[in-house]
Design a protein around this motif. Structure first.
Motif, PDB file in Angstrom:
ATOM      1  N   ASP A  86       0.365  -1.613  -0.009  1.00  0.00           N
ATOM      2  CA  ASP A  86      -0.030   0.204  -0.141  1.00  0.00           C
ATOM      3  C   ASP A  86       1.039   1.892  -0.122  1.00  0.00           C
ATOM      4  N   VAL A  87       2.136   1.285   0.755  1.00  0.00           N
ATOM      5  CA  VAL A  87       2.679   2.034   0.589  1.00  0.00           C
ATOM      6  C   VAL A  87       3.406   2.725  -0.169  1.00  0.00           C
ATOM      7  N   GLU A  88       4.020   1.265  -1.173  1.00  0.00           N
ATOM      8  CA  GLU A  88       4.563   1.736  -2.624  1.00  0.00           C
ATOM      9  C   GLU A  88       3.443   2.406  -3.520  1.00  0.00           C
ATOM     10  N   ARG A  89       2.273   2.024  -3.356  1.00  0.00           N
ATOM     11  CA  ARG A  89       1.209   2.575  -4.189  1.00  0.00           C
ATOM     12  C   ARG A  89       0.740   3.770  -4.133  1.00  0.00           C
ATOM     13  N   GLU A  90       0.630   3.941  -2.911  1.00  0.00           N
ATOM     14  CA  GLU A  90       0.059   4.850  -2.402  1.00  0.00           C
ATOM     15  C   GLU A  90       0.783   6.164  -2.004  1.00  0.00           C
ATOM     16  N   HIS A  91       1.860   6.134  -1.166  1.00  0.00           N
ATOM     17  CA  HIS A  91       2.818   7.294  -0.553  1.00  0.00           C
ATOM     18  C   HIS A  91       3.463   7.683  -1.692  1.00  0.00           C
TER      19      HIS A  91
END
Length: 428
Positions: free
Chosen positions: A90-95
């Motif tokens: 999620d971090v790699e996709r969203e942040h």
């Protein structure tokens, strides 16, 4: 069922009891609730409830080593390993990371999973080390000023010698008992080629034909444990294809073995690959795990050396392989095994952690070096290249004259009757 469908139950499994706290390296260092598994699960729940990933939230997730000590200690069976991998994806996709962070991460992931690129680096790096320039660079602190991650990368590089290349098949000595495939790994293959050579010899001396596919690539461990899911899946598919024709795949790197045993989860939603991934995961064995299953045949010759055995996190916690390396080492005449205090606290390597979080990794490495030095051992034995580099660097920083070797190298020295000097003079 996708990971996101599983998420509510995975989060609800945590009863916030706190048994994980004393086993978590970052909580041990700082005593901060949000830098514990329990605290991070609280942040994961906030994100699942709709809160966007903020900089401070991501920082707490980035500080997690993914060592899985909390999984071992949890009485409720919380699958924190899946939770942190899902969160990192999620971090790699969203942040949106800063330009500097993106640059360092891209450099790492465009280099370390690719053997040819690592091999191209070997020559210049070896010349750099032999010239003595490495000592001047460290004294000057120039890399530290440019980037602490670059400085950590330079500092962690092991002394490089000549790199022997293995044939595609190593024949069993005497009557053949089995045919096995062998993963050579990326960092293991290029920075620790002697470990692979020793692994192949030990397997052959124990009656195995060893198949070493020439076209094998990265297993995807670094990508998987850093939230780069699609990249990890691509590496996994290639590895499945490469080793599909062998009955057992023997792996001598804890992180790689752990990742390959996770393929069944990583490719579970891919109808073309899920069954093939499940089959490969079931056939994957750590070297020590496999040798104990196979049983000893070759004669163990005396090896009068005192060793400290280090439990790599992705071997002990992720794979549950603890007793097997000790059993193999204890069977060598003359060898003394000493335990290290706080064995379940990570050394700070954790795949790419010591590159992206060098300060925390350095603190954990120094803690581990103190405990290793306190054993009075002549040799540290570890079964993961990242651990070997991390602890060897911390031991050098401490001025401790303790060499570092892999379990395979200790067995190889005993089976070939090489004696203690072959190990204690080898270093890392």
């Amino acid at each position: 069922m996708s990971d996101q469908d599983d998420l509510p139950k995975l989060l609800d499994d945590c009863v916030h009891c706190g048994f994980c706290l004393p086993t978590c390296p970052t909580y041990v260092l700082w005593g901060e609730e949000m830098d514990s598994p329990r605290g991070r699960i609280h942040l994961m729940q906030q994100h699942a409830d709709g809160e966007p990933l903020s900089g401070p939230m991501v920082e707490h997730f980035d500080r997690c080593l993914g060592c899985m000590a909390c999984v071992t200690s949890c009485p409720s069976g919380v699958q924190y390993d899946r939770l942190i991998e899902m969160t990192r994806a999620d971090v790699e996709r969203e942040h949106p990371r800063s330009l500097k962070e993106r640059a360092i991460r891209e450099m790492v992931f465009r280099l370390f999973p690719y053997k040819r690129r690592l091999r191209a680096l070997r020559g210049p790096l070896r010349a750099y080390q032999k010239s003595g320039l490495d000592r001047l660079v460290r004294l000057s602190g120039v890399l530290e000023r440019i980037s602490p991650s670059l400085a950590a990368m330079e500092r962690l590089a092991p002394p490089l010698g000549k790199a022997p290349r293995l044939p595609e098949r190593v024949a069993a000595r005497g009557e053949r008992r089995a045919t096995v495939g062998m993963l050579t790994g990326c960092v293991q293959g290029e920075f620790f080629p002697g470990v692979n050579a020793a692994t192949a010899r030990v397997l052959a001396m124990e009656g195995c034909d060893v198949v070493i596919p020439k076209g094998q690539g990265c297993c995807g461990a670094l990508s998987l444990h850093s939230g780069r899911e699609e990249e990890a899946r691509a590496f996994a598919r290639r590895t499945v294809e490469t080793f599909e024709s062998v009955d057992v795949i023997v792996v001598n790197s804890a992180g790689c073995g752990s990742a390959m045993k996770e393929y069944r989860t990583l490719l579970a939603d891919d109808p073309e690959w899920s069954a093939r991934a499940e089959a490969l995961s079931a056939r994957t064995r750590d070297l020590a795990e496999y040798l104990v299953e196979l049983g000893p045949r070759a004669e163990r010759r005396p090896l009068p050396v005192t060793i400290a055995y280090h439990d790599a996190c992705h071997l002990a916690h992720a794979q549950g392989v603890r007793s097997q390396p000790r059993e193999l080492l204890a069977a060598i005449p003359g060898l003394t095994v000493r335990e290290i205090a706080d064995p379940d606290i990570c050394c700070g390597s954790a795949g790419t952690y010591n590159l992206f979080q060098p300060e925390a990794a350095g603190e954990l490495g120094d803690r581990k070096a103190v405990n290793v030095d306190a054993t009075g051992a002549e040799l540290l034995v570890a079964a993961n290249p990242g651990c070997s580099m991390q602890i060897a660097t911390a031991l050098r920083r401490r001025g401790a004259a303790i060499a570092v070797a892999h379990t395979a190298q200790v067995l190889d020295a005993s089976l070939r009757g090489l004696g203690r000097d072959a190990l204690t003079a080898r270093g890392s």
